[in-house]
Scaffold this motif. Structure first.
Motif, PDB file in Angstrom:
ATOM      1  N   ILE A  16      37.559 -35.621  47.389  1.00 55.67           N
ATOM      2  CA  ILE A  16      36.429 -36.560  47.274  1.00 55.67           C
ATOM      3  C   ILE A  16      35.407 -36.018  46.276  1.00 55.67           C
ATOM      4  CG2 ILE A  16      34.411 -37.444  48.505  1.00 55.67           C
ATOM      5  CD1 ILE A  16      36.188 -37.752  50.962  1.00 55.67           C
ATOM      6  N   ARG A  19      36.809 -36.308  42.682  1.00 53.26           N
ATOM      7  CA  ARG A  19      36.903 -37.677  42.155  1.00 53.26           C
ATOM      8  C   ARG A  19      35.526 -38.289  41.935  1.00 53.26           C
ATOM      9  NH1 ARG A  19      42.264 -40.319  44.878  1.00 53.26           N
ATOM     10  NH2 ARG A  19      43.497 -38.419  44.757  1.00 53.26           N
ATOM     11  N   LEU A  20      34.618 -38.032  42.895  1.00 56.14           N
ATOM     12  CA  LEU A  20      33.283 -38.618  42.765  1.00 56.14           C
ATOM     13  C   LEU A  20      32.552 -38.005  41.566  1.00 56.14           C
ATOM     14  CD1 LEU A  20      32.063 -40.823  44.374  1.00 56.14           C
ATOM     15  CD2 LEU A  20      30.846 -39.174  45.765  1.00 56.14           C
ATOM     16  N   MET A  31      26.642 -45.000  30.357  1.00 54.03           N
ATOM     17  CA  MET A  31      25.222 -45.397  30.335  1.00 54.03           C
ATOM     18  C   MET A  31      24.487 -44.723  29.182  1.00 54.03           C
ATOM     19  SD  MET A  31      24.001 -45.731  34.265  1.00 54.03           S
ATOM     20  CE  MET A  31      24.984 -44.554  35.143  1.00 54.03           C
ATOM     21  N   ALA A  34      25.318 -46.489  25.962  1.00 51.27           N
ATOM     22  CA  ALA A  34      24.607 -47.766  25.868  1.00 51.27           C
ATOM     23  C   ALA A  34      23.141 -47.525  25.521  1.00 51.27           C
ATOM     24  CB  ALA A  34      24.718 -48.524  27.189  1.00 51.27           C
ATOM     25  N   THR A  38      21.204 -48.915  22.105  1.00 51.51           N
ATOM     26  CA  THR A  38      20.176 -49.956  22.182  1.00 51.51           C
ATOM     27  C   THR A  38      18.767 -49.415  21.975  1.00 51.51           C
ATOM     28  OG1 THR A  38      20.039 -49.637  24.569  1.00 51.51           O
ATOM     29  CG2 THR A  38      21.504 -51.369  23.781  1.00 51.51           C
TER      30      THR A  38
ATOM     31  N   ILE B  62      40.995 -48.116  37.891  1.00 54.87           N
ATOM     32  CA  ILE B  62      40.957 -46.788  38.527  1.00 54.87           C
ATOM     33  C   ILE B  62      41.293 -46.875  40.012  1.00 54.87           C
ATOM     34  CG2 ILE B  62      39.276 -45.871  36.867  1.00 54.87           C
ATOM     35  CD1 ILE B  62      37.139 -46.185  39.066  1.00 54.87           C
ATOM     36  N   PHE B  65      42.850 -43.948  41.614  1.00 55.77           N
ATOM     37  CA  PHE B  65      42.074 -42.714  41.519  1.00 55.77           C
ATOM     38  C   PHE B  65      40.997 -42.659  42.593  1.00 55.77           C
ATOM     39  CE2 PHE B  65      38.536 -40.299  39.641  1.00 55.77           C
ATOM     40  CZ  PHE B  65      39.179 -39.079  39.476  1.00 55.77           C
ATOM     41  N   HIS B  67      39.248 -42.428  45.983  1.00 54.17           N
ATOM     42  CA  HIS B  67      39.591 -41.933  47.312  1.00 54.17           C
ATOM     43  C   HIS B  67      39.230 -43.003  48.337  1.00 54.17           C
ATOM     44  CE1 HIS B  67      39.784 -39.435  50.845  1.00 54.17           C
ATOM     45  NE2 HIS B  67      40.373 -38.499  50.100  1.00 54.17           N
ATOM     46  N   PRO B  68      40.164 -43.359  49.253  1.00 54.33           N
ATOM     47  CA  PRO B  68      39.884 -44.493  50.151  1.00 54.33           C
ATOM     48  C   PRO B  68      38.639 -44.301  51.014  1.00 54.33           C
ATOM     49  CG  PRO B  68      41.958 -43.368  50.698  1.00 54.33           C
ATOM     50  CD  PRO B  68      41.506 -42.834  49.392  1.00 54.33           C
ATOM     51  N   ARG B  69      38.245 -43.056  51.262  1.00 62.87           N
ATOM     52  CA  ARG B  69      37.084 -42.846  52.144  1.00 62.87           C
ATOM     53  C   ARG B  69      35.762 -43.107  51.440  1.00 62.87           C
ATOM     54  NH1 ARG B  69      37.530 -37.957  56.264  1.00 62.87           N
ATOM     55  NH2 ARG B  69      38.944 -39.004  57.703  1.00 62.87           N
ATOM     56  N   ILE B  70      35.751 -43.080  50.129  1.00 59.61           N
ATOM     57  CA  ILE B  70      34.480 -43.304  49.414  1.00 59.61           C
ATOM     58  C   ILE B  70      34.609 -44.505  48.497  1.00 59.61           C
ATOM     59  CG2 ILE B  70      33.460 -40.997  49.515  1.00 59.61           C
ATOM     60  CD1 ILE B  70      34.829 -40.748  46.615  1.00 59.61           C
ATOM     61  N   THR B  74      31.874 -45.639  45.390  1.00 61.47           N
ATOM     62  CA  THR B  74      32.427 -45.758  44.042  1.00 61.47           C
ATOM     63  C   THR B  74      32.161 -47.143  43.468  1.00 61.47           C
ATOM     64  OG1 THR B  74      34.170 -44.321  44.830  1.00 61.47           O
ATOM     65  CG2 THR B  74      34.465 -45.273  42.662  1.00 61.47           C
ATOM     66  N   LEU B  77      28.642 -47.322  42.373  1.00 60.48           N
ATOM     67  CA  LEU B  77      28.453 -46.541  41.151  1.00 60.48           C
ATOM     68  C   LEU B  77      28.910 -47.340  39.925  1.00 60.48           C
ATOM     69  CD1 LEU B  77      27.641 -43.670  40.313  1.00 60.48           C
ATOM     70  CD2 LEU B  77      30.041 -43.083  40.361  1.00 60.48           C
ATOM     71  N   VAL B  78      30.082 -47.955  40.047  1.00 60.95           N
ATOM     72  CA  VAL B  78      30.623 -48.727  38.921  1.00 60.95           C
ATOM     73  C   VAL B  78      29.717 -49.914  38.606  1.00 60.95           C
ATOM     74  CG1 VAL B  78      32.525 -50.235  38.235  1.00 60.95           C
ATOM     75  CG2 VAL B  78      33.001 -48.022  39.272  1.00 60.95           C
ATOM     76  N   THR B  81      26.573 -48.834  36.939  1.00 59.03           N
ATOM     77  CA  THR B  81      26.789 -48.489  35.530  1.00 59.03           C
ATOM     78  C   THR B  81      26.721 -49.737  34.655  1.00 59.03           C
ATOM     79  OG1 THR B  81      28.278 -46.767  36.276  1.00 59.03           O
ATOM     80  CG2 THR B  81      28.339 -47.315  33.943  1.00 59.03           C
ATOM     81  N   TRP B  82      27.461 -50.778  35.065  1.00 59.77           N
ATOM     82  CA  TRP B  82      27.485 -51.982  34.225  1.00 59.77           C
ATOM     83  C   TRP B  82      26.152 -52.707  34.247  1.00 59.77           C
ATOM     84  CZ3 TRP B  82      30.555 -51.609  30.589  1.00 59.77           C
ATOM     85  CH2 TRP B  82      31.826 -51.059  30.747  1.00 59.77           C
ATOM     86  N   THR B  84      23.273 -51.255  34.451  1.00 62.53           N
ATOM     87  CA  THR B  84      22.397 -50.503  33.536  1.00 62.53           C
ATOM     88  C   THR B  84      22.695 -50.887  32.095  1.00 62.53           C
ATOM     89  OG1 THR B  84      22.509 -48.704  35.111  1.00 62.53           O
ATOM     90  CG2 THR B  84      21.582 -48.198  32.966  1.00 62.53           C
ATOM     91  N   VAL B  85      23.989 -51.008  31.780  1.00 61.33           N
ATOM     92  CA  VAL B  85      24.358 -51.380  30.408  1.00 61.33           C
ATOM     93  C   VAL B  85      23.788 -52.752  30.060  1.00 61.33           C
ATOM     94  CG1 VAL B  85      26.292 -51.948  28.903  1.00 61.33           C
ATOM     95  CG2 VAL B  85      26.410 -49.934  30.367  1.00 61.33           C
ATOM     96  N   LEU B  88      20.013 -52.616  29.604  1.00 62.21           N
ATOM     97  CA  LEU B  88      19.596 -52.031  28.325  1.00 62.21           C
ATOM     98  C   LEU B  88      19.825 -53.021  27.181  1.00 62.21           C
ATOM     99  CD1 LEU B  88      20.993 -48.420  28.743  1.00 62.21           C
ATOM    100  CD2 LEU B  88      18.610 -49.060  28.539  1.00 62.21           C
ATOM    101  N   VAL B  89      20.986 -53.690  27.204  1.00 56.83           N
ATOM    102  CA  VAL B  89      21.309 -54.628  26.117  1.00 56.83           C
ATOM    103  C   VAL B  89      20.311 -55.786  26.108  1.00 56.83           C
ATOM    104  CG1 VAL B  89      23.013 -56.303  25.322  1.00 56.83           C
ATOM    105  CG2 VAL B  89      23.736 -54.019  26.014  1.00 56.83           C
TER     106      VAL B  89
END
Lengths: 308, 206
Positions: A16, A19-20, A31, A34, A38, B62, B65, B67-70, B74, B77-78, B81-82, B84-85, B88-89
């Motif tokens: 964990i 991977r994290l 980020m 980006a 910008t 992914i 990749f 892990h099923p417990r987290i 995840t 987090l993903v 990320t998008w 934030t992108v 910003l744009v």
């Protein structure tokens, strides 16, 4: 999920963590990219917006552009710290376009000395310019940037000043730009950033509130107060330009109310009072500083374009 | 892989039978907050559309990749990320729109529909199916927001896209947040009614 035994639980945790961490790193990379891509455009927008606000405060817009003879000069103020001995340094434009002067005054406003600087200062201060000032005063003195005043001239004559300020509002800092004319009457102010409540404190950006400050002389700003009385309808219409008033009628109404207190926003007395107190303090400090600086420029016969 | 629907059906599912606003009633808070006019609805809808498509794509890529417990951290987090992108744009290239949307863009991180689609679909299915599913859901949200914005702007303000339709404001009340819920409820009822009639007709035919 299969039942986890102690041994596999340990391996689980490691997996964990690995991977994290990797996911976070990749996310950070995306980020960051980006942000880099910008950043320039964002900064450009900011500068453009700043410029638009400045011109609109001076009464210029696309239909009524600023004349070619108009020029803006920055005065950057630095706090100079020499072993706890504080003095104030003003970076002012010199006679020739590409150089500047650093005029140092003590806290009572007496002239200490001046340094010539061979650098053209921009309207907005940046880190590079802070370094130039630091190098000028030498390593024994610490120079900290404080603020910038813009002096607007037309054909060499001073016509207006633009100030930049931040003061606490109801929630967080309110960031504003204010314009004063050469006699220190308020031309107007514009809120650049704030986080007041929508519908209540956020109304400070509305014409019917902020235009109440227009044409108030610095002398009268000192004693200006907030009132919770309702705003008279004719005054509100004149401030917002509603109600089909001719320019003449508008001028008459505004003249009638020119000594009124500031009418507080309904349900946002604290925000209204914060703006008034912030504006008052800005005007007071600015007038004090510019008069002190002008006195020194005259008495020491400092060669600057601001002398006229 | 358990997906038996074709790409067309996936899109249709997001827009019609599982529309995030009118069928699933997810992410109602920002939907009500930003649907006061057609333009604001369109802007938030498009931002959600992009975040949904990119997040579905990423998670699907992914999925082995993670892990099923987290899973959920995840996903967050993903999505973050998008978001934030996009944030910003928009701030760099559409400053006027950005100023209007303010905090709602950042709130997309906590949107229930996006997390739900990642958990229900993208973490199990193929990349292309996940992208199509994300696009369908995003479109469903976008269309829902525009419909809501249209009704609320027309009835509350008497305008559409800023152009005056009525010279008066029929019901100022419709612009207010609480009325947003009424409009969602009414439109939900309307769509259900149409669907029921359609079903009934199909049954009669067969």
């Amino acid at each position: 999920m299969p039942e986890t035994k102690p041994k596999s639980a340990k391996r689980d945790i490691l997996s964990i963590v690995f991977r994290l961490t990797l996911t976070c790193l990749v996310a950070g990379l995306i980020m960051g990219t980006a942000f880099l891509l910008t950043h320039d455009a964002k900064e450009r927008n900011e500068i453009q917006r700043n410029e638009k606000v400045m011109y609109s405060l001076l009464g210029y817009n696309e239909q009524n552009p600023a004349p070619q003879s108009m020029k803006m000069y920055p005065i950057h103020r630095y706090i100079l710290d020499e072993n706890q001995n504080l003095s104030v340094g003003y970076v002012i434009p010199a006679m020739d376009e590409n150089s500047a002067l650093l005029v140092v005054l003590d806290l009572e406003g007496n002239f200490v000395k001046q340094y010539p600087i061979a650098h053209k200062f921009g309207l907005q201060n940046n880190n590079n310019e802070d370094l130039v000032v630091q190098n000028t005063v030498g390593a024994s003195i610490l120079a900290r940037f404080a603020d910038t005043i813009l002096v607007v001239t037309d054909n060499g004559k001073r016509t207006a000043y633009i100030l930049d300020g931040k003061y606490p509002g109801f929630k967080t800092l309110i960031h504003i730009k204010m314009a004063l004319n050469d006699k220190f009457d308020v031309l107007g102010f514009e809120v650049l950033e704030h986080e007041e409540d929508p519908g209540l404190g956020a109304e400070i950006t509305q014409p019917y509130f902020k235009n109440q400050f227009n044409n108030r002389p610095a002398e009268k700003m000192k004693t200006l107060e907030v009132t919770k009385d309702p705003m008279p309808d004719d005054y509100r219409n004149a401030l917002t330009g509603k109600g089909n008033l001719s320019n003449e009628q508008k001028g008459q109404i505004l003249a009638q109310h020119k000594d009124d207190p500031i009418y507080a926003l309904t349900g946002a007395t604290i925000s209204s009072r914060s703006v008034l107190n912030g504006n008052k303090a800005m005007v007071k400090k600015f007038v004090y500083r510019i008069e002190m600086l002008d006195k020194v420029i005259q008495s020491q016969n400092i060669q600057t374009v601001l002398k006229n | 892989m358990s997906n038996t629907l074709s790409k067309k059906e996936l899109i249709a599912r997001g827009i019609l039978s599982q529309n995030p606003i009118f069928k699933l009633a997810l992410s109602m808070c920002p939907a009500v907050g930003m649907s006061t006019t057609v333009v604001t609805g369109l802007m938030l809808g498009s931002a959600v559309f992009f975040v949904q498509v990119f997040s579905s794509l990423t998670i699907s890529l992914i999925k082995n990749f993670i892990h099923p417990r987290i899973r959920i951290p995840t996903y967050t987090l993903v999505i973050a990320t998008w978001v934030t992108v996009i944030d910003l744009v928009l701030a760099a290239y559409f400053p006027a729109a950005y100023a209007q949307m303010g905090i709602f863009i950042k709130l997309i991180v906590a949107f229930a529909i996006i997390t739900m689609r990642l958990e229900m679909f993208a973490c199990k299915e193929s990349v292309s199916d996940s992208v199509v599913d994300g696009a369908g859901m995003g479109l469903g949200f976008l269309i829902g927001m525009v419909c809501l914005g249209f009704v609320r702007e027309l009835i509350g303000n008497g305008t559409v896209l800023g152009y005056e339709i009525f010279s008066f404001k029929p019901f100022m009340f419709f612009i207010l947040p609480c009325a947003g819920f009424f409009v969602v409820g009414l439109m939900m009822a309307f769509f259900n009614w149409i669907e029921a009639r359609y079903r009934a007709r199909m049954e009669r035919k067969s």
